[in-house]
Design a protein around this motif. Structure first.
Motif, short mmCIF file in Angstrom:
data_model
loop_
_atom_site.label_atom_id
_atom_site.label_comp_id
_atom_site.label_asym_id
_atom_site.label_seq_id
_atom_site.Cartn_x
_atom_site.Cartn_y
_atom_site.Cartn_z
N UNK A 29 -24.17 -41.15 24.19
CA UNK A 29 -24.83 -40.54 25.25
C UNK A 29 -26.34 -40.63 25.02
N UNK A 37 -31.45 -45.52 30.54
CA UNK A 37 -30.16 -46.01 31.27
C UNK A 37 -29.37 -44.60 31.83
N UNK A 38 -29.63 -43.55 31.49
CA UNK A 38 -29.13 -42.19 32.24
C UNK A 38 -29.52 -42.14 33.62
N UNK A 39 -28.38 -41.84 34.37
CA UNK A 39 -28.61 -41.30 35.88
C UNK A 39 -28.67 -40.01 36.08
N UNK A 40 -28.39 -39.13 35.32
CA UNK A 40 -28.59 -37.73 35.09
C UNK A 40 -28.25 -37.13 34.07
N UNK A 42 -27.58 -33.42 31.91
CA UNK A 42 -26.93 -32.04 32.16
C UNK A 42 -27.83 -31.10 31.47
N UNK B 1 -17.30 -34.02 26.67
CA UNK B 1 -18.51 -34.97 26.87
C UNK B 1 -18.03 -36.18 27.47
N UNK B 2 -18.69 -36.66 28.66
CA UNK B 2 -18.42 -37.64 29.55
C UNK B 2 -19.28 -38.70 28.75
N UNK B 3 -18.74 -40.01 28.37
CA UNK B 3 -19.48 -41.15 27.86
C UNK B 3 -19.11 -42.24 28.76
N UNK B 4 -19.78 -43.59 28.44
CA UNK B 4 -19.44 -44.67 29.23
C UNK B 4 -18.70 -45.43 28.46
N UNK B 5 -18.08 -45.19 27.46
CA UNK B 5 -17.23 -46.09 26.51
C UNK B 5 -15.75 -46.18 27.27
N UNK B 208 -20.85 -41.65 36.45
CA UNK B 208 -21.31 -42.57 35.53
C UNK B 208 -22.73 -42.74 35.24
N UNK B 209 -23.12 -42.88 33.91
CA UNK B 209 -24.54 -42.63 33.65
C UNK B 209 -24.96 -41.06 33.39
N UNK B 210 -24.15 -40.13 33.58
CA UNK B 210 -24.29 -38.85 33.32
C UNK B 210 -24.28 -38.34 31.71
N UNK B 211 -25.56 -37.83 31.28
CA UNK B 211 -25.48 -37.48 29.93
C UNK B 211 -25.48 -36.07 29.56
#
Lengths: 67, 211
Positions: A29, A37-40, A42, B1-5, B208-211
């Motif tokens: 992340x 590359x992040x779209x949003x 928190x 925690x959301x990841x793109x993996x 998608x893409x949320x960190x």
């Protein structure tokens, strides 16, 4: 919106790995954030990163015109 | 925690699931193939030691009871071929349905195991499976009901044709048409599932893409 995480890390003399350990945010992340590359993001993530780097969102992000 | 993996599930368990699905489907298809063979050809697939392979009329799936009058001789093969083929159509349909369903389920399982549960491909396969189960289920019931009616009509046609079922039967009764309610209900459940997967896909896109 551009993220200057790499610049702030350099200024604080911290690596991405250290930041991951301090904030509990995964390397994946943080990498997404660092490479824009992040779209949003928190609020919890933003707070954790700013606390760890002792910085503000204004220093971390800036808006640049579309090219 | 959301990841793109993308997470990979344990491949062995999925392989086992896919193999199990194919085993069950093949066994179901084999069973139906055997039923169709017996119905159409009026004989058992295997007969050893000079045994007579011809089967009795009661082996027709739509017949519940068929008792020959004393001294009469009759077999399933004595009834018209077109009627035997018609009575076998539900079993033939089931073979196709089982194999196609297994193919679709295997594709869904493989996508889910690759960590892509909410892709359009999974949703399309689930929808196709649902419609297959509902459609094939309704068609199966219709074919069986039609065959049932045909047997009744032929058996009732005493006219000038002698013994309409090829022999002198004292008692003949037909079964109620077989409607695969479980198959149709499973298809409806599948439709609900595909809606849930669609919502999951939308959620995944949003995060998608949320960190």
């Amino acid at each position: 919106m551009v993220c200057h995480l790499d610049k702030v890390l350099l200024q604080r003399g911290m690596t991405l790995t250290e930041l991951s350990v301090r904030t509990g945010i995964t390397m994946a992340n943080l990498s997404i954030l660092k490479t824009n590359k992040a779209k949003a993001v928190r609020f919890t993530t933003l707070t954790a990163v700013c606390d760890a780097l002792e910085t503000t969102p204004g220093e971390l992000f800036s808006i640049e015109p579309r090219t | 925690m959301m990841t793109n993996v993308t997470h990979t599930r344990k491949p062995k368990s999925v392989q086992l699931a896919v193999i199990s699905v194919w085993i069950v489907a093949c066994l179901a298809a084999l069973g139906s193939a055997a039923e169709a063979f017996v119905t159409i050809f009026g004989r058992t697939p295997l007969a050893f030691g000079g045994a007579d392979p011809r089967v009795q009329l009661v082996m027709l799936p739509q017949i519940n009871q068929a008792e020959l009058r004393e001294g009469a001789v009759g077999y399933l093969v004595d009834i018209p071929l077109w009627l035997r083929v018609l009575c076998a159509t539900p079993a033939l349909l089931y073979i196709v349905m089982a194999l196609v369903a297994a193919f679709l389920i295997a594709r869904v399982l493989q996508e889910i195991s690759a960590g892509r549960p909410f892709t359009a491909r999974v949703r399309k396969n689930l929808l196709a499976l649902s419609f297959l189960l509902i459609g094939a289920g309704l068609l199966y019931g219709t074919l069986d009901a039609t065959a049932n009616r045909a047997v009744f009509e032929v058996a009732s046609n005493f006219g000038t044709e002698g013994f309409p079922l090829g022999a002198d039967y004292a008692v003949i009764s037909t079964d109620a048409p077989r409607w695969p309610y479980f198959m149709i209900t499973s298809g409806v459940v599948g439709l609900a599932l595909s809606s849930a997967f669609k919502a999951g896909g939308r959620l995944q896109e949003e995060t998608d893409g949320l960190v």
